[in-house]
Design an enzyme around this catalytic site. Structure first.
Site, PDB file in Angstrom:
ATOM      1  N   ASN A 137      12.361   6.527  16.428  1.00  0.00           N
ATOM      2  CA  ASN A 137      12.018   5.323  15.667  1.00  0.00           C
ATOM      3  C   ASN A 137      12.085   5.564  14.154  1.00  0.00           C
ATOM      4  O   ASN A 137      11.613   4.746  13.371  1.00  0.00           O
ATOM      5  CB  ASN A 137      10.632   4.802  16.071  1.00  0.00           C
ATOM      6  CG  ASN A 137       9.514   5.784  15.750  1.00  0.00           C
ATOM      7  OD1 ASN A 137       9.763   6.824  15.134  1.00  0.00           O
ATOM      8  ND2 ASN A 137       8.294   5.456  16.148  1.00  0.00           N
ATOM      9  N   HIS A 139      10.612   8.106  12.513  1.00  0.00           N
ATOM     10  CA  HIS A 139       9.451   8.751  11.890  1.00  0.00           C
ATOM     11  C   HIS A 139       9.779  10.154  11.394  1.00  0.00           C
ATOM     12  O   HIS A 139      10.680  10.817  11.901  1.00  0.00           O
ATOM     13  CB  HIS A 139       8.209   8.728  12.794  1.00  0.00           C
ATOM     14  CG  HIS A 139       8.204   9.651  13.964  1.00  0.00           C
ATOM     15  ND1 HIS A 139       7.722   9.262  15.198  1.00  0.00           N
ATOM     16  CD2 HIS A 139       8.572  10.933  14.100  1.00  0.00           C
ATOM     17  CE1 HIS A 139       7.807  10.278  16.033  1.00  0.00           C
ATOM     18  NE2 HIS A 139       8.322  11.307  15.395  1.00  0.00           N
TER      19      HIS A 139
HETATM   20  C1  GLP Z   1       7.558  14.529  16.951  1.00  0.00           C
HETATM   21  C2  GLP Z   1       7.088  15.229  15.665  1.00  0.00           C
HETATM   22  C3  GLP Z   1       8.108  15.146  14.577  1.00  0.00           C
HETATM   23  C4  GLP Z   1       9.479  15.438  15.156  1.00  0.00           C
HETATM   24  C5  GLP Z   1       9.866  14.335  16.101  1.00  0.00           C
HETATM   25  C6  GLP Z   1      11.196  14.552  16.793  1.00  0.00           C
HETATM   26  O1  GLP Z   1       6.789  13.433  17.314  1.00  0.00           O
HETATM   27  N1  GLP Z   1       5.815  14.799  15.156  1.00  0.00           N
HETATM   28  O2  GLP Z   1       7.774  16.037  13.522  1.00  0.00           O
HETATM   29  O3  GLP Z   1      10.432  15.517  14.136  1.00  0.00           O
HETATM   30  O4  GLP Z   1       8.863  14.032  17.015  1.00  0.00           O
HETATM   31  O5  GLP Z   1      11.081  15.464  17.835  1.00  0.00           O
HETATM   32  P1  GLP Z   1      12.285  16.119  18.564  1.00  0.00           P
HETATM   33  O6  GLP Z   1      12.874  17.113  17.619  1.00  0.00           O
HETATM   34  O7  GLP Z   1      11.702  16.784  19.788  1.00  0.00           O
HETATM   35  O8  GLP Z   1      13.235  15.034  18.917  1.00  0.00           O
END
Ligand code: GLP
Length: 243
Positions: A137, A139
């Site tokens: 999303n 973030h």
């Molecule tokens: C999580 C973390 C983030 C991370 C994101 C993506 O919720 N809080 O810091 O960048 O999700 O995660 P992933 O790398 O497993 O896709």
């Protein structure tokens, strides 16, 4: 201007991002690294461990400041971000654990813990090099889509999209904590350099909106377009929507 480095696969993304972090630590042995969790940086951390074991890197004077932690999870909970960092990086390198910082998920008063963490960022920072992933999303850390950008470390109510995305790491979606503490945009944007990691088609939309759309708190990563030194290390699938 943002730099884009195309990675062939997950291992290659790890090597490329680890090269940037390694150069930072070689050039400035007492660097302050801003670190992220999630699946994206795992190959990067394992590559750093390998180079450390080969004698190529020294983390003894490095300080690390992590982006976030779940409210309610302690160091020994295998879903806590502290646990993740210890298992994927810290236990295998010569970092001084006194110089390792994450929000304390078990703090009795999460708001007070956020204030403590913000003061710590001000004291130890600015971060020399910030590692970021990106949520589906948009973030960064746990700065979720909102109508404003949050400046400081804060308690976040996780969105259903993030709970669903992170449920894969938990026994059930109900086991995913509903709240987290996250560094705010000021701490991230004050970092001297930023390296973002992203792989897979599921990140394509978020990356496109973040870097090709308008700066909008509904896509938190879009604020990075105001940062002077961002490097995106991503695979072709994640970059597939770029022009
Ligand atoms: C999580 C973390 C983030 C991370 C994101 C993506 O919720 N809080 O810091 O960048 O999700 O995660 P992933 O790398 O497993 O896709």
């Amino acid at each position: 201007m943002m730099k884009i480095i195309v990675a062939q696969n997950g291992q290659d993304m790890g090597r490329k991002a680890a090269s940037i972090i390694a150069a930072q630590v070689v050039l400035k042995p007492d660097s302050v690294l801003g670190l992220a969790t999630g699946s994206s940086p795992v190959t990067t951390y394992r590559q750093l461990v390998e180079w450390y074991k080969n004698g190529d890197l020294d983390f003894s004077r490095v300080t690390t400041i992590n982006l976030d932690e779940y409210v309610g999870l302690g160091h020994d909970n295998d879903q806590s971000y502290f646990y993740f960092m210890r298992e994927n990086l810290f236990k295998d390198i010569n970092i001084n654990m006194d110089n390792v910082f994450l929000p304390n998920g078990l703090a009795a008063d999460p708001d007070a813990e956020c204030a403590r963490y913000e003061a710590l960022i001000a004291e130890k920072g600015p971060i020399d090099l910030q590692v970021l992933g990106i949520g589906v999303n948009g973030h960064i850390g746990f700065n979720e889509p909102d109508s404003t950008f949050e400046c400081f470390t804060h308690v976040v109510e996780l969105t259903q999209s993030t709970i669903d995305a992170n449920a894969r790491f938990f026994a059930t979606a109900d086991a995913v904590p509903k709240r987290a503490m996250s560094m705010g945009m000021q701490g991230i944007m004050q970092a001297k350099r930023i390296v973002m990691l992203a792989s897979g088609e599921q990140k394509a939309d978020a990356l496109y909106k973040a870097f090709c759309g308008k700066i909008d708190p509904a896509v938190p990563a879009s604020i990075l377009r105001l940062h002077p030194d961002v490097t995106l290390v991503a695979d072709a699938a994640a970059l597939s929507k770029f022009d």
